[in-house]
Design a protein around this motif. Structure first.
Motif, PDB file in Angstrom:
ATOM      1  N   PRO A  91      32.895 -13.207 -31.452  1.00  0.00           N
ATOM      2  CA  PRO A  91      33.128 -14.539 -32.022  1.00  0.00           C
ATOM      3  C   PRO A  91      32.215 -15.589 -31.401  1.00  0.00           C
ATOM      4  CG  PRO A  91      35.206 -13.476 -31.423  1.00  0.00           C
ATOM      5  CD  PRO A  91      34.112 -12.648 -30.832  1.00  0.00           C
ATOM      6  N   SER A  92      31.763 -16.521 -32.225  1.00  0.00           N
ATOM      7  CA  SER A  92      31.000 -17.662 -31.722  1.00  0.00           C
ATOM      8  C   SER A  92      31.972 -18.715 -31.198  1.00  0.00           C
ATOM      9  CB  SER A  92      30.133 -18.248 -32.838  1.00  0.00           C
ATOM     10  OG  SER A  92      30.949 -18.735 -33.896  1.00  0.00           O
ATOM     11  N   ARG A  93      31.441 -19.806 -30.688  1.00  0.00           N
ATOM     12  CA  ARG A  93      32.303 -20.860 -30.147  1.00  0.00           C
ATOM     13  C   ARG A  93      33.280 -21.395 -31.188  1.00  0.00           C
ATOM     14  NH1 ARG A  93      30.714 -23.259 -25.307  1.00  0.00           N
ATOM     15  NH2 ARG A  93      28.745 -22.496 -24.437  1.00  0.00           N
ATOM     16  N   GLU A  94      32.800 -21.489 -32.431  1.00  0.00           N
ATOM     17  CA  GLU A  94      33.650 -22.054 -33.482  1.00  0.00           C
ATOM     18  C   GLU A  94      34.717 -21.085 -33.963  1.00  0.00           C
ATOM     19  OE1 GLU A  94      30.318 -21.900 -33.616  1.00  0.00           O
ATOM     20  OE2 GLU A  94      29.913 -23.962 -32.952  1.00  0.00           O
ATOM     21  N   ASP A  95      34.626 -19.830 -33.550  1.00  0.00           N
ATOM     22  CA  ASP A  95      35.556 -18.816 -34.045  1.00  0.00           C
ATOM     23  C   ASP A  95      36.753 -18.596 -33.129  1.00  0.00           C
ATOM     24  OD1 ASP A  95      33.988 -18.332 -36.279  1.00  0.00           O
ATOM     25  OD2 ASP A  95      32.722 -16.898 -35.206  1.00  0.00           O
ATOM     26  N   TRP A  96      36.973 -19.522 -32.180  1.00  0.00           N
ATOM     27  CA  TRP A  96      38.122 -19.416 -31.278  1.00  0.00           C
ATOM     28  C   TRP A  96      39.111 -20.536 -31.570  1.00  0.00           C
ATOM     29  CZ3 TRP A  96      38.672 -15.408 -27.809  1.00  0.00           C
ATOM     30  CH2 TRP A  96      37.550 -14.603 -27.615  1.00  0.00           C
TER      31      TRP A  96
ATOM     32  N   LYS B 127      39.888 -16.351 -34.061  1.00  0.00           N
ATOM     33  CA  LYS B 127      40.528 -16.538 -35.359  1.00  0.00           C
ATOM     34  C   LYS B 127      40.645 -15.216 -36.108  1.00  0.00           C
ATOM     35  CE  LYS B 127      38.732 -21.260 -35.794  1.00  0.00           C
ATOM     36  NZ  LYS B 127      37.837 -22.169 -36.567  1.00  0.00           N
ATOM     37  N   THR B 128      39.648 -14.362 -35.939  1.00  0.00           N
ATOM     38  CA  THR B 128      39.680 -13.023 -36.515  1.00  0.00           C
ATOM     39  C   THR B 128      39.852 -12.027 -35.377  1.00  0.00           C
ATOM     40  OG1 THR B 128      38.177 -13.687 -38.292  1.00  0.00           O
ATOM     41  CG2 THR B 128      38.438 -11.314 -37.893  1.00  0.00           C
ATOM     42  N   PRO B 129      40.827 -11.121 -35.444  1.00  0.00           N
ATOM     43  CA  PRO B 129      41.063 -10.187 -34.334  1.00  0.00           C
ATOM     44  C   PRO B 129      39.816  -9.388 -33.965  1.00  0.00           C
ATOM     45  CG  PRO B 129      42.854 -10.086 -35.930  1.00  0.00           C
ATOM     46  CD  PRO B 129      41.786 -10.943 -36.541  1.00  0.00           C
ATOM     47  N   LEU B 130      39.630  -9.185 -32.673  1.00  0.00           N
ATOM     48  CA  LEU B 130      38.510  -8.388 -32.200  1.00  0.00           C
ATOM     49  C   LEU B 130      38.690  -6.927 -32.595  1.00  0.00           C
ATOM     50  CD1 LEU B 130      38.122  -9.826 -28.574  1.00  0.00           C
ATOM     51  CD2 LEU B 130      36.941 -10.540 -30.656  1.00  0.00           C
ATOM     52  N   LYS B 131      37.575  -6.230 -32.759  1.00  0.00           N
ATOM     53  CA  LYS B 131      37.616  -4.823 -33.144  1.00  0.00           C
ATOM     54  C   LYS B 131      36.809  -3.973 -32.161  1.00  0.00           C
ATOM     55  CE  LYS B 131      38.201  -5.851 -38.073  1.00  0.00           C
ATOM     56  NZ  LYS B 131      37.651  -5.668 -39.443  1.00  0.00           N
ATOM     57  N   PRO B 132      37.316  -3.843 -30.931  1.00  0.00           N
ATOM     58  CA  PRO B 132      36.598  -2.993 -29.970  1.00  0.00           C
ATOM     59  C   PRO B 132      36.701  -1.527 -30.363  1.00  0.00           C
ATOM     60  CG  PRO B 132      38.712  -3.661 -29.078  1.00  0.00           C
ATOM     61  CD  PRO B 132      38.554  -4.395 -30.374  1.00  0.00           C
ATOM     62  N   HIS B 133      35.732  -0.754 -29.929  1.00  0.00           N
ATOM     63  CA  HIS B 133      35.746   0.670 -30.241  1.00  0.00           C
ATOM     64  C   HIS B 133      35.185   1.445 -29.057  1.00  0.00           C
ATOM     65  CE1 HIS B 133      31.345   0.880 -30.968  1.00  0.00           C
ATOM     66  NE2 HIS B 133      31.501  -0.361 -31.387  1.00  0.00           N
ATOM     67  N   LEU B 134      35.488   2.710 -29.014  1.00  0.00           N
ATOM     68  CA  LEU B 134      35.026   3.566 -27.934  1.00  0.00           C
ATOM     69  C   LEU B 134      33.617   4.055 -28.233  1.00  0.00           C
ATOM     70  CD1 LEU B 134      35.988   4.950 -25.265  1.00  0.00           C
ATOM     71  CD2 LEU B 134      36.588   6.932 -26.675  1.00  0.00           C
ATOM     72  N   ILE B 135      32.686   3.739 -27.354  1.00  0.00           N
ATOM     73  CA  ILE B 135      31.314   4.232 -27.490  1.00  0.00           C
ATOM     74  C   ILE B 135      31.255   5.692 -27.065  1.00  0.00           C
ATOM     75  CG2 ILE B 135      28.940   3.962 -26.696  1.00  0.00           C
ATOM     76  CD1 ILE B 135      29.582   0.987 -26.232  1.00  0.00           C
ATOM     77  N   GLU B 136      31.805   5.973 -25.908  1.00  0.00           N
ATOM     78  CA  GLU B 136      31.912   7.352 -25.432  1.00  0.00           C
ATOM     79  C   GLU B 136      32.876   7.383 -24.258  1.00  0.00           C
ATOM     80  OE1 GLU B 136      28.819   9.354 -23.443  1.00  0.00           O
ATOM     81  OE2 GLU B 136      28.093   7.617 -22.313  1.00  0.00           O
ATOM     82  N   SER B 137      33.351   8.580 -23.923  1.00  0.00           N
ATOM     83  CA  SER B 137      34.178   8.798 -22.735  1.00  0.00           C
ATOM     84  C   SER B 137      33.745  10.117 -22.113  1.00  0.00           C
ATOM     85  CB  SER B 137      35.669   8.820 -23.096  1.00  0.00           C
ATOM     86  OG  SER B 137      35.954   9.903 -23.967  1.00  0.00           O
ATOM     87  N   PHE B 138      33.755  10.158 -20.795  1.00  0.00           N
ATOM     88  CA  PHE B 138      33.394  11.383 -20.082  1.00  0.00           C
ATOM     89  C   PHE B 138      34.028  11.329 -18.701  1.00  0.00           C
ATOM     90  CE2 PHE B 138      30.220   8.199 -19.252  1.00  0.00           C
ATOM     91  CZ  PHE B 138      29.902   8.337 -17.909  1.00  0.00           C
ATOM     92  N   SER B 139      34.006  12.432 -18.010  1.00  0.00           N
ATOM     93  CA  SER B 139      34.613  12.489 -16.684  1.00  0.00           C
ATOM     94  C   SER B 139      33.730  13.299 -15.749  1.00  0.00           C
ATOM     95  CB  SER B 139      36.016  13.099 -16.755  1.00  0.00           C
ATOM     96  OG  SER B 139      35.961  14.431 -17.226  1.00  0.00           O
ATOM     97  N   LEU B 140      33.864  13.010 -14.453  1.00  0.00           N
ATOM     98  CA  LEU B 140      33.168  13.732 -13.407  1.00  0.00           C
ATOM     99  C   LEU B 140      34.187  14.286 -12.425  1.00  0.00           C
ATOM    100  CD1 LEU B 140      30.227  11.277 -12.584  1.00  0.00           C
ATOM    101  CD2 LEU B 140      30.163  13.288 -14.064  1.00  0.00           C
ATOM    102  N   ASN B 141      34.048  15.567 -12.119  1.00  0.00           N
ATOM    103  CA  ASN B 141      34.953  16.196 -11.172  1.00  0.00           C
ATOM    104  C   ASN B 141      34.569  15.809  -9.754  1.00  0.00           C
ATOM    105  OD1 ASN B 141      36.260  18.357  -9.486  1.00  0.00           O
ATOM    106  ND2 ASN B 141      36.954  19.001 -11.520  1.00  0.00           N
TER     107      ASN B 141
END
Length: 361
Positions: free
Chosen positions: A315-320, A339-353
């Motif tokens: 969102p820009s400054r005017e969109d809050w 004003k419009t809900p954010l739509k975050p998404h998962l780019i990737e997930s990984f793990s290290l032992n």
């Protein structure tokens, strides 16, 4: 890294529990700048910090090096599955990803090694970058409209062309033309070499051609309008000089505003798209405050889990707007919400032992 800093890190390493796994956070992703810039020492600093830990005699290892500075996300893998993560998409303008190399050659302890661009853990097909290469390549073409998007810079170019127009009208001879070529070459080539921190052939050649293009445009337009004004206008009387300057302003300023500024933007666009140059300027000119990202880590006794989150639209400054739920009795509610809900998404997930990696023979 100066000596007091080195002594501090050495003391910390010598007092850490044995066989500790370190997540090293660096100011710059020096591994990305090894091949792009011959003058960068960022990798040497990162390498030195890793060696301080590994030479402490306590079995310390650095399985993860995490950095920002470059305004996008990418992940490389080195020896023993060592992860080199760049996550600098916290709010500044975007940087391109399409310039990233599949393999980076560097040295550690005098031994040549390679880092490989990782594959996104969730797909195993696409490179672990954000935004993806296709989006990055398409965004750079927006610099076709550089002169309009960066209208304030275009005003500067209009003023520069106007000044050169005055110079050419006063002395339309080869020495003035040579001076104009020299000024453009000194300023534009010097600026590009400083920005790229490199004198490789692509940098010097393209910046030279860029300088000549501006000089040719200025000299061509300046001589044309000088001849036109001399043939059709008579600037005499007490306001003759003022009228002459006004005529040149009307003639040369639009040339610099539209064509001169566009030349500058198109040079960045083409060199960024095809020659791995101007990654900073070409994308800062686009003024894209989107494709933000961050890395969230979950550390357990067995492993470290990484969750990389992306946000395509910011969102820009005017969109809050103010949050009606925020108040003295609801401290957990943010004061402002989009004003419009954010739509975050998962780019990737990984793990290290956390178990010690098997040495590479």
């Amino acid at each position: 890294m100066d000596q007091p800093q080195a002594d501090y890190f050495k003391t910390i390493a010598e007092n850490m529990p044995e066989n500790s796994k370190i997540v090293l956070c660096s100011a710059e992703p020096g591994w990305l700048y090894v091949e792009a810039s011959s003058e960068s020492t960022s990798w040497e600093i990162v390498e030195y910090a890793i060696e301080l830990a590994e030479n402490a005699g306590r079995g310390l290892t650095v399985p993860v090096v995490l950095s920002g500075d470059t305004h996008h996300y990418n992940r490389y893998t080195g020896l023993n599955n060592q992860q080199y993560i760049t996550s600098g998409g916290g709010g500044a303008f975007l940087h391109p990803t399409h310039q990233l190399e599949n393999t980076i050659s560097l040295e550690r302890r005098g031994i040549k090694q390679s880092l490989t661009l990782a594959r996104a853990s969730d797909t195993e097909a696409e490179p672990a970058v954000y935004p993806d290469f296709g989006v990055s390549k398409s965004l750079v073409w927006r610099n076709l409209y550089f002169a309009l998007t960066n209208w304030d810079f275009s005003i500067l170019m209009g003023a520069i062309y106007f000044v050169f127009g005055i110079a050419i009208s006063l002395r339309p001879h080869w020495d003035m033309y040579f001076a104009i070529v020299a000024i453009f070459a000194w300023s534009l080539m010097g600026y590009t070499i400083k920005q790229e921190k490199s004198k490789r052939h692509a940098v010097t050649l393209t910046s030279a051609l860029h300088s000549l293009a501006h000089a040719a445009l200025v000299i061509g337009a300046g001589t044309y309008y000088a001849a036109l004004n001399a043939s059709y206008f008579s600037f005499e009387g007490p306001y003759g000089v003022h009228l002459w300057l006004l005529a040149l302003l009307i003639e040369m300023f639009p040339v610099g505003f539209v064509l001169g500024s566009s030349l500058f933007g198109w040079n960045m666009m083409l060199t960024c798209r095809f020659l791995q140059m101007n990654r900073n300027d070409a994308f800062s000119a686009l003024r894209i405050g989107a494709y933000n990202n961050f890395v969230r880590m979950r550390i357990t006794e067995e492993n470290i889990e990484f969750f990389v989150i992306g946000l395509d639209v910011v969102p820009s400054r005017e969109d809050w707007q103010e949050n009606p739920k925020h108040g003295a009795h609801t401290p957990d509610e943010p004061r402002f919400i989009p004003k419009t809900p954010l739509k975050p998404h998962l780019i990737e997930s990984f793990s290290l032992n956390k178990s010690p990696p098997k040495p590479v023979v």
